[in-house]
Design a protein around this motif. Structure first.
Motif, PDB file in Angstrom:
ATOM      1  N   THR A  50       0.647  -1.279  -0.424  1.00  0.00           N
ATOM      2  CA  THR A  50      -0.299  -0.489   0.075  1.00  0.00           C
ATOM      3  C   THR A  50       1.293   1.404   0.020  1.00  0.00           C
ATOM      4  O   THR A  50       0.419   2.368  -0.597  1.00  0.00           O
ATOM      5  CB  THR A  50      -0.936  -0.408   1.326  1.00  0.00           C
ATOM      6  N   THR A  51       1.809   1.182   0.841  1.00  0.00           N
ATOM      7  CA  THR A  51       2.885   1.975   0.805  1.00  0.00           C
ATOM      8  C   THR A  51       3.546   2.814  -0.532  1.00  0.00           C
ATOM      9  O   THR A  51       3.635   3.854  -1.706  1.00  0.00           O
ATOM     10  CB  THR A  51       3.732   2.573   1.605  1.00  0.00           C
ATOM     11  N   ALA A  61       1.659   3.755  -2.710  1.00  0.00           N
ATOM     12  CA  ALA A  61       1.295   4.955  -2.964  1.00  0.00           C
ATOM     13  C   ALA A  61       2.285   6.352  -4.118  1.00  0.00           C
ATOM     14  O   ALA A  61       2.150   7.100  -4.336  1.00  0.00           O
ATOM     15  CB  ALA A  61       0.373   5.806  -1.474  1.00  0.00           C
ATOM     16  N   MET A  81      -2.351  15.250  -1.627  1.00  0.00           N
ATOM     17  CA  MET A  81      -3.821  13.449  -1.255  1.00  0.00           C
ATOM     18  C   MET A  81      -2.576  12.499  -0.466  1.00  0.00           C
ATOM     19  O   MET A  81      -2.796  11.680  -0.372  1.00  0.00           O
ATOM     20  CB  MET A  81      -4.957  13.690  -1.783  1.00  0.00           C
ATOM     21  N   LEU A  82      -2.118  12.174  -2.505  1.00  0.00           N
ATOM     22  CA  LEU A  82      -0.905  10.832  -2.448  1.00  0.00           C
ATOM     23  C   LEU A  82      -0.404  10.876  -0.988  1.00  0.00           C
ATOM     24  O   LEU A  82       0.003  10.074  -0.456  1.00  0.00           O
ATOM     25  CB  LEU A  82      -1.169  11.146  -3.665  1.00  0.00           C
ATOM     26  N   CYS A  83       0.090  11.969  -1.021  1.00  0.00           N
ATOM     27  CA  CYS A  83       1.477  12.389  -0.043  1.00  0.00           C
ATOM     28  C   CYS A  83       0.968  11.711   1.430  1.00  0.00           C
ATOM     29  O   CYS A  83       1.572  11.322   2.472  1.00  0.00           O
ATOM     30  CB  CYS A  83       2.020  13.169   0.241  1.00  0.00           C
ATOM     31  N   GLN A  84       0.016  12.541   1.636  1.00  0.00           N
ATOM     32  CA  GLN A  84      -0.792  12.608   3.404  1.00  0.00           C
ATOM     33  C   GLN A  84      -0.674  10.890   3.200  1.00  0.00           C
ATOM     34  O   GLN A  84      -1.406  10.333   4.161  1.00  0.00           O
ATOM     35  CB  GLN A  84      -2.240  13.269   2.945  1.00  0.00           C
ATOM     36  N   GLY A  85      -1.706  10.749   2.822  1.00  0.00           N
ATOM     37  CA  GLY A  85      -1.942   9.293   2.522  1.00  0.00           C
ATOM     38  C   GLY A  85      -0.925   7.565   2.542  1.00  0.00           C
ATOM     39  O   GLY A  85      -0.726   7.363   3.677  1.00  0.00           O
ATOM     40  N   GLU A 139       0.373   8.347   6.488  1.00  0.00           N
ATOM     41  CA  GLU A 139      -0.135   8.274   7.585  1.00  0.00           C
ATOM     42  C   GLU A 139      -0.130   6.319   7.885  1.00  0.00           C
ATOM     43  O   GLU A 139       0.536   6.189   8.474  1.00  0.00           O
ATOM     44  CB  GLU A 139      -1.739   8.084   6.901  1.00  0.00           C
ATOM     45  N   HIS A 140       0.284   6.117   6.318  1.00  0.00           N
ATOM     46  CA  HIS A 140       0.877   4.604   6.418  1.00  0.00           C
ATOM     47  C   HIS A 140       2.238   4.243   7.053  1.00  0.00           C
ATOM     48  O   HIS A 140       3.115   3.424   8.110  1.00  0.00           O
ATOM     49  CB  HIS A 140       0.892   4.060   4.315  1.00  0.00           C
TER      50      HIS A 140
END
Length: 117
Positions: free
Chosen positions: A59-60, A63, A81-85, A88-89
């Motif tokens: 997942t990381t 992303a 938005m993708l970098c925020q996800g 988080e991961h």
């Protein structure tokens, strides 16, 4: 819905028209896309031959790959938005590994209040 109404819904652009639109889109921003790709290549070079290791599994990694692609194509809001996800991961995976910290408590379930009263 009859066939005539369905044909009105479909785009009047032909296959060749789509190719023209795609080629124009690719050609218009080609120098800026190449410049952004070079920025990423320079960043990767500065990380060294082995690069960097991301914890968090597939997942990381996905992303990170999607964020790079989004940056090259100039989709900046999507990149943020993708970098925020991605962040988080990465943080969750560091916590899961227990690096310099104590074991996380089990995940709690939040229940919504019932309307019985």
């Amino acid at each position: 819905m009859d066939e005539e109404q369905q044909l009105e819904i479909l785009s009047p652009v032909t296959d060749l028209g789509f190719v023209r639109i795609l080629l124009a889109d690719l050609h218009d921003e080609l120098p800026s896309k190449v410049a952004r790709f070079r920025q990423l290549a320079d960043l990767s070079t500065s990380l060294g031959a082995n690069g960097t290791m991301f914890t968090g599994g597939e997942t990381t990694y996905l992303a990170w790959t999607e964020a790079r692609s989004s940056f090259v194509h100039g989709n900046y809001i999507a990149t943020v938005m993708l970098c925020q996800g991605l962040a988080e991961h990465l943080l969750a995976s560091y916590l899961e590994l227990g690096i310099d910290g104590e074991q996380l408590p089990p995940r709690s379930n939040f229940l919504l209040p019932s309307n019985d009263a």
